[in-house]
Design a protein around this motif. Structure first.
Motif, mmCIF file in Angstrom:
data_model
loop_
_atom_site.group_PDB
_atom_site.id
_atom_site.type_symbol
_atom_site.label_atom_id
_atom_site.label_comp_id
_atom_site.label_asym_id
_atom_site.label_seq_id
_atom_site.Cartn_x
_atom_site.Cartn_y
_atom_site.Cartn_z
ATOM 1 N N PRO A 105 0.804 -1.231 0.000
ATOM 2 C CA PRO A 105 0.000 0.000 0.000
ATOM 3 C C PRO A 105 0.835 1.278 0.000
ATOM 4 N N THR A 106 1.845 1.343 0.877
ATOM 5 C CA THR A 106 2.678 2.547 0.979
ATOM 6 C C THR A 106 4.111 2.165 1.296
ATOM 7 N N LEU A 107 5.028 2.818 0.612
ATOM 8 C CA LEU A 107 6.454 2.577 0.842
ATOM 9 C C LEU A 107 7.170 3.924 0.871
ATOM 10 N N LYS A 108 7.846 4.205 1.985
ATOM 11 C CA LYS A 108 8.605 5.448 2.135
ATOM 12 C C LYS A 108 10.077 5.182 1.821
ATOM 13 N N LEU A 109 10.672 6.012 0.997
ATOM 14 C CA LEU A 109 12.075 5.869 0.625
ATOM 15 C C LEU A 109 12.805 7.163 0.962
ATOM 16 N N ASP A 110 13.943 7.039 1.636
ATOM 17 C CA ASP A 110 14.728 8.223 2.009
ATOM 18 C C ASP A 110 16.185 7.798 2.094
ATOM 19 N N ARG A 111 16.976 8.215 1.132
ATOM 20 C CA ARG A 111 18.387 7.811 1.125
ATOM 21 C C ARG A 111 19.236 8.892 0.454
ATOM 22 N N THR A 112 20.407 9.115 1.020
ATOM 23 C CA THR A 112 21.362 10.076 0.466
ATOM 24 C C THR A 112 22.713 9.400 0.314
ATOM 25 N N ALA A 113 23.288 9.505 -0.883
ATOM 26 C CA ALA A 113 24.627 8.974 -1.158
ATOM 27 C C ALA A 113 25.309 9.940 -2.130
ATOM 28 N N SER A 114 26.545 9.620 -2.500
ATOM 29 C CA SER A 114 27.299 10.539 -3.348
ATOM 30 C C SER A 114 26.638 10.741 -4.708
ATOM 31 N N ASN A 115 26.006 9.710 -5.220
ATOM 32 C CA ASN A 115 25.397 9.813 -6.543
ATOM 33 C C ASN A 115 23.873 9.670 -6.505
ATOM 34 N N LEU A 116 23.303 9.788 -5.301
ATOM 35 C CA LEU A 116 21.869 9.593 -5.163
ATOM 36 C C LEU A 116 21.309 10.427 -4.018
ATOM 37 N N ARG A 117 20.194 11.083 -4.292
ATOM 38 C CA ARG A 117 19.402 11.721 -3.241
ATOM 39 C C ARG A 117 17.955 11.406 -3.561
ATOM 40 N N LEU A 118 17.343 10.616 -2.718
ATOM 41 C CA LEU A 118 15.987 10.160 -3.010
ATOM 42 C C LEU A 118 15.104 10.288 -1.784
ATOM 43 N N LYS A 119 14.031 11.016 -1.931
ATOM 44 C CA LYS A 119 13.011 11.134 -0.902
ATOM 45 C C LYS A 119 11.673 10.964 -1.614
ATOM 46 N N ALA A 120 11.047 9.817 -1.388
ATOM 47 C CA ALA A 120 9.870 9.485 -2.181
ATOM 48 C C ALA A 120 8.836 8.732 -1.355
ATOM 49 N N THR A 121 7.604 8.860 -1.787
ATOM 50 C CA THR A 121 6.494 8.073 -1.254
ATOM 51 C C THR A 121 5.889 7.291 -2.409
ATOM 52 N N ILE A 122 5.871 5.978 -2.263
ATOM 53 C CA ILE A 122 5.309 5.098 -3.282
ATOM 54 C C ILE A 122 3.991 4.543 -2.742
ATOM 55 N N LYS A 123 2.927 4.657 -3.527
ATOM 56 C CA LYS A 123 1.617 4.170 -3.087
ATOM 57 C C LYS A 123 1.037 3.197 -4.108
ATOM 58 N N ASN A 124 0.183 2.304 -3.590
ATOM 59 C CA ASN A 124 -0.555 1.353 -4.433
ATOM 60 C C ASN A 124 0.375 0.572 -5.361
ATOM 61 N N MET A 125 1.496 0.137 -4.822
ATOM 62 C CA MET A 125 2.443 -0.624 -5.625
ATOM 63 C C MET A 125 1.930 -2.051 -5.803
ATOM 64 N N LYS A 126 1.938 -2.515 -7.033
ATOM 65 C CA LYS A 126 1.535 -3.881 -7.356
ATOM 66 C C LYS A 126 2.643 -4.530 -8.176
ATOM 67 N N ALA A 127 3.040 -5.736 -7.760
ATOM 68 C CA ALA A 127 4.076 -6.481 -8.476
ATOM 69 C C ALA A 127 3.457 -7.751 -9.044
ATOM 70 N N PHE A 128 3.557 -7.916 -10.349
ATOM 71 C CA PHE A 128 2.995 -9.070 -11.042
ATOM 72 C C PHE A 128 4.132 -10.009 -11.460
ATOM 73 N N GLY A 129 3.971 -11.297 -11.174
ATOM 74 C CA GLY A 129 4.977 -12.283 -11.582
ATOM 75 C C GLY A 129 5.700 -12.935 -10.432
ATOM 76 N N GLY A 130 5.444 -12.474 -9.202
ATOM 77 C CA GLY A 130 6.159 -13.024 -8.048
ATOM 78 C C GLY A 130 5.848 -14.481 -7.772
ATOM 79 N N SER A 131 4.668 -14.948 -8.203
ATOM 80 C CA SER A 131 4.301 -16.343 -7.930
ATOM 81 C C SER A 131 5.108 -17.326 -8.759
ATOM 82 N N ASN A 132 5.861 -16.823 -9.732
ATOM 83 C CA ASN A 132 6.702 -17.706 -10.553
ATOM 84 C C ASN A 132 8.105 -17.872 -9.968
ATOM 85 N N PHE A 133 8.256 -17.546 -8.688
ATOM 86 C CA PHE A 133 9.566 -17.690 -8.060
ATOM 87 C C PHE A 133 10.001 -19.164 -8.050
ATOM 88 N N LYS A 134 11.298 -19.353 -8.053
ATOM 89 C CA LYS A 134 11.874 -20.697 -7.949
ATOM 90 C C LYS A 134 12.968 -20.664 -6.892
#
Length: 370
Positions: A190-219
């Motif tokens: 439903p909700t994923l908060k991302l907050d990270r700072t590095a030399s080549n990355l600055r990310l502050k984000a809110t991800i909502k309603n994330m759906k991942a299709f294909g996970g049931s095919n794991f081996k």
């Protein structure tokens, strides 16, 4: 379903123009049987919906049309017809053995179908001596292995648990409400908060309603467990393909020198995913019953390739540039994002683990010998 698998296997060697999504195996390969199995695994997502260009029908659900039964020994007669038969679960087949004879274009294989659910409409006429039964209506049913119980002192405990996962895997597709297991396809965050700072990355984000299709095919490729007065484990699994959709809100963020701030929706497609998860757990007591809960979870994750598509409502031109940059060099961006992806996946794995094992008593998972 078996016919479909045979056709797909035969295509590797008998088709003049092989579609690009079919992994070709060489006759001279000493491990050709393993190559064929891997090729079928990569084709599994397409087999679910069917491959129209090869006249291969979908196998989820598998439509059988009509099944007719007729028997008439002395003193008893049975006539039954089941129409509009649909079977769910065949896409979760497990290839247990495969032996190829390429000189004769022959393939012998053994499949395990952990669970099949079927539905249809029946009409029957049964007569035993003077007793006659007639009827028609809807029919549903299931064929399944019992969920195997594993013993703590089993010298092959890892294999037992792998078998248990294979048996329950078809039910993971839509979830198991009775034990609080969420669906794997799609897997919802439903909700994923991302907050990270590095030399080549600055990310502050809110991800909502994330759906991942294909996970049931794991081996599951490998599993190690240590139950010697503690609960420590490591599992390596592969996922051929994941399609992820979500809504995002990103502020004051950049990758390298590229501004990626914005708000909208994105869709991404990732292939060749390998996850190694290591963790430890401890027993807890709730209402006098012992359950297992994760204490620590670490994941290492690698993605073979990826593509993203962005629909930004605030900065469409900048979003288009960001998507083009990623799609031109996915490995560069994924390497930068990988620490954040690993942290997020570890948190999701831990929450998923605790959601399941927080409702199943430990003595129902690991049996103690009397």
């Amino acid at each position: 379903m078996l016919t479909t698998a045979v056709i797909l296997l035969a295509l590797q060697f008998a088709t003049a123009e092989i579609p690009p999504y079919i992994k070709v195996c060489q006759r001279s390969d000493p491990n050709v049987d393993k190559c064929i199995i891997n090729s079928v695994e990569e084709l599994r997502p397409k087999m679910i919906k069917g491959i129209p260009e090869l006249d291969v029908p979908g196998i989820e659900p598998l439509s059988l049309g009509q099944i007719a039964l007729a028997r008439g020994p002395q003193g008893a007669k049975l006539t039954a017809v089941v129409n509009d038969v649909k079977v769910r679960g065949p896409s979760n087949f497990i290839i247990q053995e495969l032996k190829s004879d390429l000189d004769r274009n022959r393939f012998d294989f053994k499949l395990l179908l952990p669970r099949l659910d079927f539905a249809g409409k029946y009409k029957m006429d049964i007569q035993v001596l003077l007793l006659r039964l007639q009827g028609k209506g809807n029919i549903t049913g299931s064929f399944t292995d019992d969920f195997p119980q594993c013993k703590r002192n089993d010298p092959e405990l890892d294999k037992c648990i792998l078998k248990a996962v294979d048996v329950v895997k078809p039910r993971l597709l839509n979830g198991i409400p009775e034990v609080n297991v969420p669906a794997l396809d799609p897997f919802n965050v439903p909700t994923l908060k991302l907050d990270r700072t590095a030399s080549n990355l600055r990310l502050k984000a809110t991800i909502k309603n994330m759906k991942a299709f294909g996970g049931s095919n794991f081996k599951i490729e490998k599993m190690k467990l240590n139950l010697n007065n503690k609960y420590v484990g490591e599992v390596k699994l592969t996922i051929p393909q994941l399609e992820v959709t979500a809504e995002y809100d990103v502020r004051g963020s950049r990758i390298l020198t590229l501004d990626i701030s914005g708000k909208g929706k994105f869709r991404s497609n990732f292939t060749g995913i390998t996850v190694v998860a290591k963790g430890s757990a401890k027993p807890i007591i709730k209402d006098g019953v012992e359950y297992l809960q994760a204490e620590k979870m670490i994941t290492k994750l690698r993605i073979g390739n990826g593509q993203v598509f962005i629909d930004d409502t605030e900065r469409p031109v900048a979003a288009s540039s960001a998507a083009a940059f990623f799609n031109a060099s996915p490995s560069v961006v994924l390497d930068i994002l990988n620490p954040l992806i690993e942290e997020s996946s570890a948190a999701i794995f831990k929450a998923f683990f605790n959601k399941i094992f927080g409702t199943i008593p430990l003595n129902e998972i690991l049996v103690v010998d009397a």
